[in-house]
Design a protein around this motif. Structure first.
Motif, PDB file in Angstrom:
ATOM      1  N   UNK A  41     -33.318   8.980  -5.746  1.00 34.75           N
ATOM      2  CA  UNK A  41     -32.131   8.176  -5.464  1.00 34.75           C
ATOM      3  C   UNK A  41     -31.868   7.204  -6.611  1.00 34.75           C
ATOM      4  N   UNK A  42     -32.934   6.650  -7.190  1.00 31.74           N
ATOM      5  CA  UNK A  42     -32.769   5.769  -8.335  1.00 31.74           C
ATOM      6  C   UNK A  42     -32.130   6.482  -9.509  1.00 31.74           C
ATOM      7  N   UNK A  43     -32.570   7.712  -9.765  1.00 30.36           N
ATOM      8  CA  UNK A  43     -31.974   8.503 -10.850  1.00 30.36           C
ATOM      9  C   UNK A  43     -30.514   8.814 -10.518  1.00 30.36           C
ATOM     10  N   UNK A  44     -30.267   9.162  -9.260  1.00 29.89           N
ATOM     11  CA  UNK A  44     -28.896   9.427  -8.816  1.00 29.89           C
ATOM     12  C   UNK A  44     -28.014   8.196  -9.026  1.00 29.89           C
ATOM     13  N   UNK A  45     -28.564   7.028  -8.750  1.00 21.89           N
ATOM     14  CA  UNK A  45     -27.797   5.788  -8.893  1.00 21.89           C
ATOM     15  C   UNK A  45     -27.400   5.545 -10.345  1.00 21.89           C
ATOM     16  N   UNK A  46     -28.325   5.794 -11.268  1.00 20.60           N
ATOM     17  CA  UNK A  46     -28.017   5.602 -12.688  1.00 20.60           C
ATOM     18  C   UNK A  46     -26.850   6.488 -13.096  1.00 20.60           C
ATOM     19  N   UNK A  47     -26.876   7.747 -12.637  1.00 22.99           N
ATOM     20  CA  UNK A  47     -25.777   8.672 -12.945  1.00 22.99           C
ATOM     21  C   UNK A  47     -24.469   8.167 -12.337  1.00 22.99           C
ATOM     22  N   UNK A  48     -24.548   7.680 -11.082  1.00 25.59           N
ATOM     23  CA  UNK A  48     -23.352   7.171 -10.405  1.00 25.59           C
ATOM     24  C   UNK A  48     -22.765   5.997 -11.167  1.00 25.59           C
ATOM     25  N   UNK A  49     -23.611   5.087 -11.615  1.00 24.62           N
ATOM     26  CA  UNK A  49     -23.121   3.918 -12.357  1.00 24.62           C
ATOM     27  C   UNK A  49     -22.380   4.342 -13.621  1.00 24.62           C
TER      28      UNK A  49
END
Length: 468
Positions: free
Chosen positions: A262-270
């Protein structure tokens, strides 16, 4: 880095129980909630370097105090409580950071800058468990430096590493950080909290009143966003233990992997929202993010017919001691060690019969849980960065320290109340009630967003100085 080891380290004080552990976990958010408005007020009238350095120094001292809590012969738990509260107090400088970003960027730069900051936080979220795993290799004994009365082990090394990073931050603040202030159009000017003295020129665009209805609404929305994510984080371990008969070790391991993803997903989302916001605007993205979070929790509602495995069927014969529901629901870092009878070699798994809803509530399938994780991991970072980006734009060019302090404090309050909500509703009423109420809260937030939608515009746009 620290939370999953606190409950073990706290055992150095035999008088500390599970309830006191809850206070230690909450003390960080309480400290941050108290400090945020204070540091924000400070940054409004003085160079921001001052609150940044002082707050970071407090965190460094608090981490060092934590490393020495095992030295006194009594009251160790109170030293640990003080250390954690002071670390949280030092973390109140987030309000200063956000207010500086708001003042140092034009409206067109704001979303990108805020997203970059959030991405850095997400990277820290990912790397934290990695560093913690590396530090566990030191072991419980570690190395003792008698001349410093310091024991370097798997419990103290993480906080000392945090103190080292704090010292590096202080050096960087003095070496690199310079006050920079622009108005909403990007024109540079001097403000009252700049390093220079005299000849301060206040921006004429600061004339006009702030839309306090929009400010209050965004504080409420930010509270809800962090509240639902705090619930999501807190409920992950007990939910998977109840539904999938995972052991504590399995639940911590698998959920650790999920949170890292989820943390990696968040970086991509940002990175994506920086571009997307230029085409659709922050309000539309915030609306979409809340909808995604709503769908994520809606999926978590029990829809099937199969019941979860019941833990300790032989409890009817009182052959296995009961475990309090609050213990089963505590975050993974606060779970006490199970005291099993000597004739039991395996940890009991499944949904504990002490939670009466386990007997009649269908299980949440693993596919539901994973799908929900993906959606919440997508919606939360979108809502997070859009909410305080909009907040900074609504406030306009006036110093935003105090307002950002209140926003940070509302988020800290959400992180305190989220686990409390979970421990009461989930334990006693089960996932159907817990997730239904969360869905209801998000729906109310969407209605609030609809009501104030037209008011969530930049200060300069509101007064006709810029076009949206």
């Amino acid at each position: 880095v620290l939370y999953s080891l606190i409950h073990v380290f706290l055992q150095i004080d035999p008088t500390a129980d599970a309830s006191f552990l809850g206070w230690i976990i909450a003390s960080y958010s309480i400290g941050q909630m108290v400090a945020s408005p204070l540091f924000g007020l400070w940054s409004n009238y003085r160079p921001r370097r001052e609150p940044l350095v002082i707050s970071t120094a407090i965190s460094v001292a608090a981490n060092c105090l934590y490393a020495y809590v095992h030295v006194p012969h009594s009251h160790n738990k109170y030293y640990m409580l003080t250390a954690r509260a002071l670390v949280g107090f030092g973390a109140g400088n987030v309000a200063v950071v956000r207010s500086y970003i708001a003042g140092a960027t034009s409206l067109t730069e704001r979303t990108s800058a805020m997203a970059n900051t959030s991405a850095c936080q997400a990277v820290g979220f990912i790397l934290g468990p990695v560093f913690q795993t590396c530090f566990t290799l030191i072991g419980e004994e570690g190395v003792t430096w008698k001349f410093l009365c310091l024991q370097l082990n798997m419990y103290t090394t993480p906080v000392l590493f945090g103190a080292l990073l704090g010292v590096i931050n202080i050096i960087l603040i003095f070496a690199i950080f310079r006050e920079h202030r622009v108005d909403d159009m990007g024109r540079q000017y001097k403000s009252i909290n700049s390093d220079g003295e005299g000849s301060d020129v206040l921006d004429q665009n600061a004339e006009g009143s702030i839309d306090h209805v929009a400010v209050v609404a965004l504080n409420i929305l930010f509270f809800v966003i962090l509240f639902v994510f705090a619930v999501f984080e807190t409920i992950a371990t007990p939910l998977t233990m109840d539904m999938y008969s995972w052991t504590r070790k399995e639940a911590v391991f698998y959920n650790g992997i999920i949170l890292s993803v989820i943390g990696i997903e968040s970086v991509i989302v940002f990175m994506v929202v920086k571009t997307l916001s230029k085409k659709t605007g922050e309000r539309a993205i915030l609306h979409a993010g809340l909808l995604i979070v709503l769908v994520g929790f809606f999926i978590l509602l029990p829809w099937g017919k199969k019941l979860p495995n019941i833990q300790w069927q032989e409890i009817k014969n009182n052959s296995i001691p009961r475990t309090a529901p609050s213990e089963m629901l505590a975050p993974f870092w606060s779970l006490p060690e199970l005291q099993l009878p000597s004739n039991h070699t395996a940890e009991p798994v499944g949904c504990p019969v002490t939670q009466s809803w386990c007997l009649n509530t269908p299980m949440i399938y693993l596919a539901q849980y994973i799908s929900s994780d993906v959606l919440i991991g997508l919606g939360y970072p979108v809502c997070n960065v859009m909410s305080y980006t909009l907040y900074s734009k609504v406030l306009g060019p006036k110093p935003q320290g105090v307002y950002m302090g209140w926003l940070t404090a509302s988020g800290s309050g959400a992180r305190i109340l989220g686990p409390v909500f979970v421990s009461q509703i989930y334990t006693h009423l089960g996932p159907r009630w817990a997730f239904s109420l969360i869905c209801g809260v998000v729906v109310v937030s969407l209605l609030l967003l609809e009501i104030v939608y037209k008011r969530l515009i930049a200060f300069s746009v509101r007064y006709g100085r810029m076009q949206e």
